[in-house]
Scaffold this motif. Structure first.
Motif, PDB file in Angstrom:
ATOM      1  N   GLN A   8       1.788   6.365  -7.043  1.00  0.00           N
ATOM      2  CA  GLN A   8       0.943   7.518  -7.467  1.00  0.00           C
ATOM      3  C   GLN A   8       1.263   8.940  -7.355  1.00  0.00           C
ATOM      4  N   MET A   9       2.257   9.278  -6.167  1.00  0.00           N
ATOM      5  CA  MET A   9       2.917  10.704  -6.327  1.00  0.00           C
ATOM      6  C   MET A   9       3.815  10.715  -7.297  1.00  0.00           C
ATOM      7  N   ILE A  10       4.516   9.662  -7.869  1.00  0.00           N
ATOM      8  CA  ILE A  10       5.491   9.787  -8.725  1.00  0.00           C
ATOM      9  C   ILE A  10       4.573  10.058 -10.255  1.00  0.00           C
ATOM     10  N   ASP A  11       3.584   9.476 -10.338  1.00  0.00           N
ATOM     11  CA  ASP A  11       2.906   9.566 -11.536  1.00  0.00           C
ATOM     12  C   ASP A  11       2.408  11.030 -11.683  1.00  0.00           C
ATOM     13  N   ALA A  64       0.858  -1.326   0.121  1.00  0.00           N
ATOM     14  CA  ALA A  64       0.115  -0.098  -0.121  1.00  0.00           C
ATOM     15  C   ALA A  64       0.775   1.246  -0.021  1.00  0.00           C
ATOM     16  N   ALA A  65       1.843   1.290   0.865  1.00  0.00           N
ATOM     17  CA  ALA A  65       2.775   2.280   1.108  1.00  0.00           C
ATOM     18  C   ALA A  65       3.437   2.652  -0.677  1.00  0.00           C
ATOM     19  N   LEU A  66       3.899   1.448  -1.178  1.00  0.00           N
ATOM     20  CA  LEU A  66       4.527   1.756  -2.577  1.00  0.00           C
ATOM     21  C   LEU A  66       3.526   2.201  -3.413  1.00  0.00           C
ATOM     22  N   GLU A  67       2.227   1.528  -3.571  1.00  0.00           N
ATOM     23  CA  GLU A  67       1.222   2.204  -4.314  1.00  0.00           C
ATOM     24  C   GLU A  67       1.016   3.745  -4.237  1.00  0.00           C
ATOM     25  N   ARG A  68       0.750   4.081  -2.861  1.00  0.00           N
ATOM     26  CA  ARG A  68       0.661   5.459  -2.609  1.00  0.00           C
ATOM     27  C   ARG A  68       2.079   6.199  -3.346  1.00  0.00           C
ATOM     28  N   ARG A  69       3.178   5.967  -3.118  1.00  0.00           N
ATOM     29  CA  ARG A  69       4.626   6.511  -3.650  1.00  0.00           C
ATOM     30  C   ARG A  69       4.410   6.724  -5.202  1.00  0.00           C
ATOM     31  N   ALA A  92      14.887   9.941 -12.827  1.00  0.00           N
ATOM     32  CA  ALA A  92      15.069   9.832 -11.299  1.00  0.00           C
ATOM     33  C   ALA A  92      13.806   9.114 -10.808  1.00  0.00           C
ATOM     34  N   LEU A  93      12.735   9.788 -11.160  1.00  0.00           N
ATOM     35  CA  LEU A  93      11.352   9.496 -10.754  1.00  0.00           C
ATOM     36  C   LEU A  93      11.056   8.098 -11.508  1.00  0.00           C
ATOM     37  N   GLU A  94      11.175   8.024 -12.599  1.00  0.00           N
ATOM     38  CA  GLU A  94      10.910   6.795 -13.554  1.00  0.00           C
ATOM     39  C   GLU A  94      11.796   5.688 -12.942  1.00  0.00           C
ATOM     40  N   SER A  95      12.945   5.865 -12.702  1.00  0.00           N
ATOM     41  CA  SER A  95      13.749   4.748 -11.976  1.00  0.00           C
ATOM     42  C   SER A  95      13.329   4.551 -10.748  1.00  0.00           C
ATOM     43  N   LEU A  96      12.769   5.400  -9.748  1.00  0.00           N
ATOM     44  CA  LEU A  96      12.275   5.062  -8.627  1.00  0.00           C
ATOM     45  C   LEU A  96      10.935   4.046  -8.997  1.00  0.00           C
ATOM     46  N   GLY A  97      10.280   4.538  -9.695  1.00  0.00           N
ATOM     47  CA  GLY A  97       8.985   3.975 -10.107  1.00  0.00           C
ATOM     48  C   GLY A  97       9.161   2.463 -10.820  1.00  0.00           C
TER      49      GLY A  97
END
Length: 105
Positions: A23-26, A16-21, A49-54
């Motif tokens: 969504q913020m990246i998107d 759930a935490a990853l899904e929230r993160r 960088a955000l795409e890599s985190l995603g």
């Protein structure tokens, strides 16, 4: 003995935490870029960088989903390679791991 209910809760919470993160990246990636080319170049680097985190987040979600499937199947805690029991300490540290210490090495 592994407390699979506890591990399932941990895995679901992390998912759930990853899904929230993600969504913020998107949301951040969907924002328009500035017209200034210097600022746009910086924003492009930030997007990379955000795409890599995603991508990393999506990979972790896949590992969590696989671990949840192993819990549902009653196979959680057994190494998917050799079948040996994964130590409780290892599962506490890496709850989604499918490998015992020897096979992970």
């Amino acid at each position: 003995m592994i407390d699979t209910d506890h591990m399932k809760q941990r895995l679901e919470s992390r998912r759930a935490a990853l899904e929230r993160r993600l969504q913020m990246i998107d949301d951040k990636l969907d924002q328009p870029h500035t017209a200034d080319w210097e600022d746009a170049a910086i924003e492009h680097e930030e997007d990379e960088a955000l795409e890599s985190l995603g991508r990393t987040g999506l990979q972790e979600i896949e590992a969590i989903d696989a671990a949840l499937a192993r819990i549902a199947a009653g196979d959680y805690g057994a190494c998917v390679t050799c079948g040996a029991e994964i130590s409780g300490e290892r599962l506490e540290t890496l709850p989604a791991t499918p490998f015992c210490r020897n096979c992970a090495a």
